[in-house]
Design an enzyme around this catalytic site. Structure first.
Site, mmCIF file in Angstrom:
data_model
loop_
_atom_site.group_PDB
_atom_site.id
_atom_site.type_symbol
_atom_site.label_atom_id
_atom_site.label_comp_id
_atom_site.label_asym_id
_atom_site.label_seq_id
_atom_site.Cartn_x
_atom_site.Cartn_y
_atom_site.Cartn_z
ATOM 1 N N GLY A 16 0.932 -1.356 -0.011
ATOM 2 C CA GLY A 16 0.000 0.047 0.051
ATOM 3 C C GLY A 16 0.952 1.031 0.153
ATOM 4 O O GLY A 16 0.620 2.207 0.783
ATOM 5 N N ALA A 17 2.071 1.040 -0.898
ATOM 6 C CA ALA A 17 3.127 2.357 -0.827
ATOM 7 C C ALA A 17 2.359 3.753 -1.494
ATOM 8 O O ALA A 17 3.363 4.518 -1.579
ATOM 9 C CB ALA A 17 4.344 1.835 -1.212
ATOM 10 N N ASN A 18 1.425 3.264 -2.037
ATOM 11 C CA ASN A 18 0.920 4.384 -2.928
ATOM 12 C C ASN A 18 0.440 5.938 -2.352
ATOM 13 O O ASN A 18 0.058 6.643 -2.947
ATOM 14 C CB ASN A 18 0.434 4.133 -4.008
ATOM 15 C CG ASN A 18 -0.955 3.547 -3.759
ATOM 16 O OD1 ASN A 18 -1.005 2.234 -3.128
ATOM 17 N ND2 ASN A 18 -2.213 4.098 -4.131
ATOM 18 N N GLY A 20 -1.188 7.483 1.665
ATOM 19 C CA GLY A 20 -1.571 7.395 3.360
ATOM 20 C C GLY A 20 -0.009 7.194 3.944
ATOM 21 O O GLY A 20 1.139 7.352 3.431
ATOM 22 N N GLY A 22 1.387 4.168 3.927
ATOM 23 C CA GLY A 22 2.450 3.589 3.307
ATOM 24 C C GLY A 22 3.526 4.222 2.554
ATOM 25 O O GLY A 22 4.590 4.172 2.440
ATOM 26 N N SER A 146 -4.772 -1.683 14.284
ATOM 27 C CA SER A 146 -5.629 -0.391 14.281
ATOM 28 C C SER A 146 -6.249 -0.272 15.783
ATOM 29 O O SER A 146 -6.303 -1.211 16.302
ATOM 30 C CB SER A 146 -6.810 -0.639 13.466
ATOM 31 O OG SER A 146 -7.850 0.542 13.786
ATOM 32 N N TYR A 171 -14.090 -5.053 9.917
ATOM 33 C CA TYR A 171 -12.785 -4.199 9.953
ATOM 34 C C TYR A 171 -12.345 -4.674 11.396
ATOM 35 O O TYR A 171 -10.787 -4.997 11.364
ATOM 36 C CB TYR A 171 -13.427 -2.912 9.706
ATOM 37 C CG TYR A 171 -11.801 -1.884 9.957
ATOM 38 C CD1 TYR A 171 -10.805 -2.165 8.688
ATOM 39 C CD2 TYR A 171 -11.588 -1.231 10.863
ATOM 40 C CE1 TYR A 171 -9.814 -1.446 8.601
ATOM 41 C CE2 TYR A 171 -10.340 -0.551 10.844
ATOM 42 C CZ TYR A 171 -9.564 -0.494 9.523
ATOM 43 O OH TYR A 171 -8.387 0.225 9.967
HETATM 44 N N1 LIG Z 1 -5.882 6.383 8.535
HETATM 45 C C1 LIG Z 1 -6.321 5.770 9.724
HETATM 46 O O1 LIG Z 1 -6.942 6.428 10.754
HETATM 47 C C2 LIG Z 1 -5.974 4.370 10.265
HETATM 48 C C3 LIG Z 1 -6.225 4.062 11.438
HETATM 49 C C4 LIG Z 1 -6.032 2.805 11.921
HETATM 50 C C5 LIG Z 1 -5.429 1.793 11.105
HETATM 51 N N2 LIG Z 1 -5.177 2.306 9.707
HETATM 52 C C6 LIG Z 1 -4.641 1.295 9.022
HETATM 53 O O2 LIG Z 1 -3.512 1.815 8.334
HETATM 54 C C7 LIG Z 1 -2.961 1.153 7.138
HETATM 55 C C8 LIG Z 1 -2.906 2.230 5.996
HETATM 56 O O3 LIG Z 1 -4.060 2.982 5.678
HETATM 57 P P1 LIG Z 1 -4.184 4.343 5.293
HETATM 58 O O4 LIG Z 1 -4.761 5.346 6.260
HETATM 59 O O5 LIG Z 1 -2.900 4.917 4.938
HETATM 60 O O6 LIG Z 1 -5.250 4.283 4.161
HETATM 61 P P2 LIG Z 1 -5.069 4.578 2.594
HETATM 62 O O7 LIG Z 1 -6.292 4.219 1.991
HETATM 63 O O8 LIG Z 1 -4.496 5.861 2.320
HETATM 64 O O9 LIG Z 1 -3.903 3.409 2.237
HETATM 65 C C9 LIG Z 1 -4.220 2.164 2.291
HETATM 66 C C10 LIG Z 1 -3.378 1.455 1.052
HETATM 67 O O10 LIG Z 1 -3.769 0.070 1.093
HETATM 68 C C11 LIG Z 1 -3.953 -0.245 -0.172
HETATM 69 N N3 LIG Z 1 -4.697 -1.517 -0.447
HETATM 70 C C12 LIG Z 1 -5.827 -1.845 -0.203
HETATM 71 N N4 LIG Z 1 -6.316 -2.803 -0.672
HETATM 72 C C13 LIG Z 1 -5.185 -3.434 -1.297
HETATM 73 C C14 LIG Z 1 -5.002 -4.600 -1.871
HETATM 74 N N5 LIG Z 1 -5.961 -5.646 -1.939
HETATM 75 N N6 LIG Z 1 -3.746 -5.067 -2.550
HETATM 76 C C15 LIG Z 1 -3.104 -4.174 -2.250
HETATM 77 N N7 LIG Z 1 -3.015 -2.797 -1.748
HETATM 78 C C16 LIG Z 1 -4.308 -2.399 -1.165
HETATM 79 C C17 LIG Z 1 -4.353 1.104 -1.008
HETATM 80 O O11 LIG Z 1 -4.264 0.774 -2.374
HETATM 81 C C18 LIG Z 1 -3.772 1.879 -0.356
HETATM 82 O O12 LIG Z 1 -2.454 2.399 -0.960
HETATM 83 C C19 LIG Z 1 -4.235 0.190 7.082
HETATM 84 O O13 LIG Z 1 -3.970 -1.060 7.377
HETATM 85 C C20 LIG Z 1 -5.297 0.681 7.810
HETATM 86 O O14 LIG Z 1 -6.144 -0.254 8.272
HETATM 87 C C21 LIG Z 1 -5.617 3.505 9.427
#
Ligand SMILES: NC(=O)c1ccc[n+]([C@@H]2O[C@H](COP(=O)([O-])OP(=O)(O)OC[C@H]3O[C@@H](n4cnc5c(N)ncnc54)[C@H](O)[C@@H]3O)[C@@H](O)[C@H]2O)c1
Length: 307
Positions: A16-18, A20, A22, A146, A171
């Site tokens: 998910g490096a593109n 957030g 990642g 999370s 979730y």
């Molecule tokens: N943002 C928050 O407040 C929060 C809170 C708790 C946990 N998280 C966790 O942090 C992590 C990153 O999330 P984020 O907040 O950066 O959100 P985001 O949506 O910006 O990033 C999520 C990334 O996961 C990738 N992804 C999703 N499904 C995929 C798949 N099937 N195959 C490959 N890549 C996939 C997306 O393309 C994206 O790059 C996640 O695991 C999320 O559960 C986030």
């Protein structure tokens, strides 16, 4: 801001490096000298993120490769590609995730979308990459859970939510499963005498696509869950801060097996990453072992007999 120690010569994979946390984790690891494989579902988005990071850090060593964690065949292809290259892997960051789809959706293999993408896909990826990780002198796996893992429950009778679908509970289950996977991997490493360090993190409530586009999963009209989530008046933090616990879990020299990192908070102000309290639900090692065996059965991906 956490000062990432020198990563020159290290080889890392970030899922998910593109976007957030990642993308931020990738940026900070690459800025510290690591060569990072940006494991992304959509290569064009990965390339755009790579260009953005390169504009800031022209010397960054970044490769974009495709993996869809919601498709076990894609996970196999991705892992096989890295194994064929044969470069020892110092760090795997299981960051990618989806949250609260608008309705019950399934992965390519028929699993509930969140259980499949957030847990079974990363599980299969981790186990498949173990031989490559164990070629490195001090390999590490950092997995993103999370804060809602606290509310999760591993429902072995209906892991895929075929009865009554509750997306938020699904979730929470998937993120609790991530936490238990990270902990159980540390147990396995200790039993087998591997030098592998497995840690876990949660970001705190962070402004990313997850809260906005995430729950709608690309639909034009945001789902009711997405609309509600963006209105929730929780104090949230930027992605630089949100990525810190994961970065600390991934590279800190002080980190120990099974440690769980999160943001420090003080009256709504977010501070440096620190050790987080592991929720009681995640402490049951028998449940973690059963979940691991169940994941092996569901994915068909098993620990190598001898590494
Ligand atoms: N943002 C928050 O407040 C929060 C809170 C708790 C946990 N998280 C966790 O942090 C992590 C990153 O999330 P984020 O907040 O950066 O959100 P985001 O949506 O910006 O990033 C999520 C990334 O996961 C990738 N992804 C999703 N499904 C995929 C798949 N099937 N195959 C490959 N890549 C996939 C997306 O393309 C994206 O790059 C996640 O695991 C999320 O559960 C986030």
């Amino acid at each position: 801001m956490y000062n990432v120690p020198d990563q020159t010569g290290k080889y890392a994979v970030v899922t998910g490096a593109n976007s957030g946390t990642g993308k931020e984790t990738t940026r900070r690891l690459a800025a510290a000298g690591a060569r990072v494989v940006m494991a992304v579902r959509t290569v064009a988005k990965g390339e755009a993120a790579r260009a953005e990071i390169l504009a800031q850090h022209p010397g960054a060593l970044l490769d974009v490769r495709r993996v869809d964690l919601a498709d076990l065949e894609s996970v196999r292809e991705f892992a096989d590609g890295l194994i064929a290259d044969g470069v020892p892997l110092d760090l795997l960051v299981n960051n990618a995730g989806v949250m609260v789809p608008p309705e019950r959706m399934t992965t390519a293999d028929g699993f509930e979308l969140q259980f499949g993408s957030n847990f079974l896909g990363p599980f299969a990826l981790t186990v498949r990459l173990l031989p490559l990780l164990l070629k490195a002198p001090a390999p590490r796996v950092a997995t993103m859970s999370s804060g809602v893992a606290t509310r999760g429950k591993i429902n072995f009778d209906d892991l895929n939510w075929e009865r009554r679908y509750r997306p938020a509970a699904a979730y929470a289950q998937s993120k609790l499963a991530d936490l238990m996977m990270g902990r159980h991997l540390a147990t396995i490493a200790a039993e087998r005498g591997w030098p592998l360090l497995s840690t876990i993190a949660h970001p705190g409530y962070t402004r990313t696509n997850l809260q906005t586009a995430g729950p709608s999963l690309g639909r034009e009209k945001p789902s009711p869950a997405a609309r509600l989530l963006v209105r929730v008046p929780l104090p949230s933090q930027g992605v630089e801060q949100g990525a810190e616990p994961l970065l600390v879990a991934a590279v800190s020299a002080e980190a120990k097996p099974r440690e769980y990192y999160g943001p420090s908070e003080w009256f709504g102000l977010v501070g440096p990453a620190k050790l987080a309290k592991t929720p009681r639900s995640a402490l049951d090692d028998e449940v973690a072992a059963r979940l691991w065996t169940t994941a092996e059965q569901l994915t068909g991906v098993r620990l190598p007999a001898v590494v």
